[in-house]
Scaffold this motif. Structure first.
Motif, short mmCIF file in Angstrom:
data_model
loop_
_atom_site.label_atom_id
_atom_site.label_comp_id
_atom_site.label_asym_id
_atom_site.label_seq_id
_atom_site.Cartn_x
_atom_site.Cartn_y
_atom_site.Cartn_z
N TYR A 42 0.86 -1.19 0.00
CA TYR A 42 0.00 0.00 0.00
C TYR A 42 0.89 1.23 0.00
CZ TYR A 42 -3.74 3.26 1.27
OH TYR A 42 -4.65 4.29 1.29
N ARG A 47 -3.61 8.59 -4.33
CA ARG A 47 -5.01 8.76 -3.95
C ARG A 47 -5.83 7.57 -4.42
NH1 ARG A 47 -8.67 9.86 -7.87
NH2 ARG A 47 -7.96 10.65 -9.90
N PRO A 48 -6.98 7.31 -3.81
CA PRO A 48 -7.84 6.21 -4.24
C PRO A 48 -8.43 6.49 -5.62
CG PRO A 48 -8.39 6.93 -2.01
CD PRO A 48 -7.47 7.94 -2.58
N ALA A 58 -11.69 11.19 -6.41
CA ALA A 58 -12.08 10.49 -5.18
C ALA A 58 -13.17 11.30 -4.48
CB ALA A 58 -10.87 10.33 -4.27
N ASP A 91 -11.60 3.34 -0.47
CA ASP A 91 -10.28 3.00 -0.98
C ASP A 91 -10.27 1.49 -1.20
OD1 ASP A 91 -7.65 2.73 -1.67
OD2 ASP A 91 -6.88 3.99 -0.04
N TRP A 115 -3.88 6.87 2.94
CA TRP A 115 -4.05 8.15 2.24
C TRP A 115 -5.12 8.99 2.94
CZ3 TRP A 115 -8.33 10.33 -0.05
CH2 TRP A 115 -8.11 11.46 -0.84
#
Length: 446
Positions: A42, A47-48, A58, A91, A115
């Motif tokens: 990870y 960002r997701p 996001a 996420d 994040w």
């Protein structure tokens, strides 16, 4: 018979052994955290993804819980608030096995492990988090990849105020939250559906009442792009009862006390002067104290109109005594002149009587006798009748003049007129003042 018995014993032993073994799901949490947040698995810098794993922005949903509002400062134009701030986003990189619903969520206390949105409070002056006994912050990761971030913070926020109607005003203070670095192409803030802002039930504010609050969006565009922004507008109504007791009633009492001078004798100079000067200084001190608690603004406030008019009435009562004193001295001078004129007339009449006794009565025969009674058609008698009628018409009694004639001196008349004029004008001012500002308050509210 022996074989079935052995089989039964074996089954019972296995059942007892299985029941004695319990799965420690706390250890499973560690395994899951190591699995989803381990090195190389990870990256918190990325960002997701957008909705449904797309490359869109996001989506972060925000909600607040207002715990308390400590102060609302007029002179600094700011307010302090303590709130629980929450953000929630998806996420998909953080999905994990919940072991059939046994792991409802994972809890983190270090926000740098995942994040985080770069949200900041746009109108913040000061702020701090709470660390007693432990940092008041947590991050929950749910099995489907949803992340919930919650933190307790205290903020001092700017609140520009319009004080034209002070203290009959309403103020709107905002709480603005925006993205600092991510544009709307990468990050979008939305209010949580349902009830995004909650306020504690027993909220007590000094001198204010929270009437309502509204949520809105305030996206801003700069030369670096468009940034997502959320805002909460808190509508505060000022409690008027405090100002009624502390300002308005004392000012009315000072104005009324200054009118006592009208009922004192004109000769009581020390009493009337001390009363006027004392009320004037007290009113000036009251005005200075009010202005010290407010910021210096370029426009006129409602309280300025009130204190200014009250100060004018008190000052007018002091000037009225100066006029009465001057009129009293004029009356004394006029009375002395009348006494001297009467004395001269009496002396002149006495001298004329003494002279007339020495005149010879025979000298009167040389003069022609004039008739004592004129005929009705005589033009001179008609002219005198007309003059008498005109004089009678002009001398018809007037109610005000006849009432003022009861007071022989001008100084007393000034006091009597002031006893009626000052309260009447002050009452008219109150009617105009309250109707004007209360009407303006209702119109601005609507």
């Amino acid at each position: 018979m022996i074989v079935p018995a052995l089989v039964l014993i074996t089954i019972l032993l296995q059942a007892v052994t299985c029941s004695s073994i319990k799965i420690n799901f706390r250890e499973k949490e560690k395994e899951v955290l190591d699995q989803i947040l381990g090195p190389g698995r990870y990256d918190a810098r990325i960002r997701p993804s957008g909705v449904n794993g797309t490359d869109g922005p996001a989506i972060v949903r925000v909600n607040l819980f207002v715990r308390s509002i400590a102060t609302i400062s007029d002179i600094k134009m700011e307010y302090s608030v303590q709130l629980t701030f929450r953000e929630q986003w998806l996420d998909e990189r953080l999905k994990f096995n919940d072991f059939g619903g046994k792991l409802k969520y994972l809890t983190l206390t270090e926000s740098n492990r995942v994040w985080m949105p770069d949200l900041f409070f746009a109108n913040e002056k000061e702020g701090h988090t709470h660390n007693i006994i432990m940092p008041n912050v947590y991050i929950r990761i749910f099995p489907y990849g949803s992340v919930l971030y919650s933190i307790r913070i205290s903020l001092t926020l700017s609140c520009p105020m319009n004080l034209k109607l002070y203290p009959l005003d309403r103020q709107t203070c905002s709480l603005r939250m925006a993205s600092y670095g991510w544009t709307t192409n990468d990050l979008v803030f939305l209010w949580k559906e349902g009830d995004p802002v909650q306020v504690v039930k027993n909220l007590h504010l000094p001198r204010f009442t929270l009437e309502k609050f509204l949520t809105d969006y305030c996206n801003s565009k700069t030369n670096t792009g468009e940034y997502s922004c959320l805002k909460v507008d808190l509508l505060f109504k000022r409690e008027f009862s405090y100002y009624l007791i502390q300002i308005y009633i004392p000012c009315c009492m000072l104005v009324i006390v200054s009118w006592v001078s009208f009922w004192l004798d004109q000769g009581a100079v020390p009493a009337r002067v001390s009363l006027g000067v004392t009320t004037l200084l007290t009113m000036a001190t009251q005005t200075s104290g009010i202005n010290a608690s407010l910021p210096p603004v370029s426009y006129t406030k409602a309280i300025d109109v009130w204190t200014g008019v009250c100060l004018t009435f008190v000052f007018g009562a002091l000037l009225e005594f100066a006029l009465v004193n001057y009129a009293s001295r004029s009356d004394m001078h006029r009375e002395n002149m009348k006494k001297q004129r009467r004395q001269c007339e009496l002396e002149h009449a006495a001298s004329m009587d003494a002279t007339s006794d020495l005149i010879d009565t025979d000298s009167n025969a040389a003069f022609a006798m004039k008739p004592l009674v004129r005929h009705p058609g005589d033009p001179m008698s008609l002219e005198k009748v007309r003059q008498c009628e005109i004089h009678m018409q002009q001398a018809r009694p007037n109610c005000c003049k006849s009432w003022l004639s009861k007071f022989p001196t001008r100084s007393k008349r000034i006091d009597v007129i002031s006893r009626i004029t000052f309260p009447l004008v002050f009452a008219v001012f109150n009617v105009i003042y309250w109707s004007t500002y209360l009407f303006r308050e209702d119109s601005e509210e609507s």
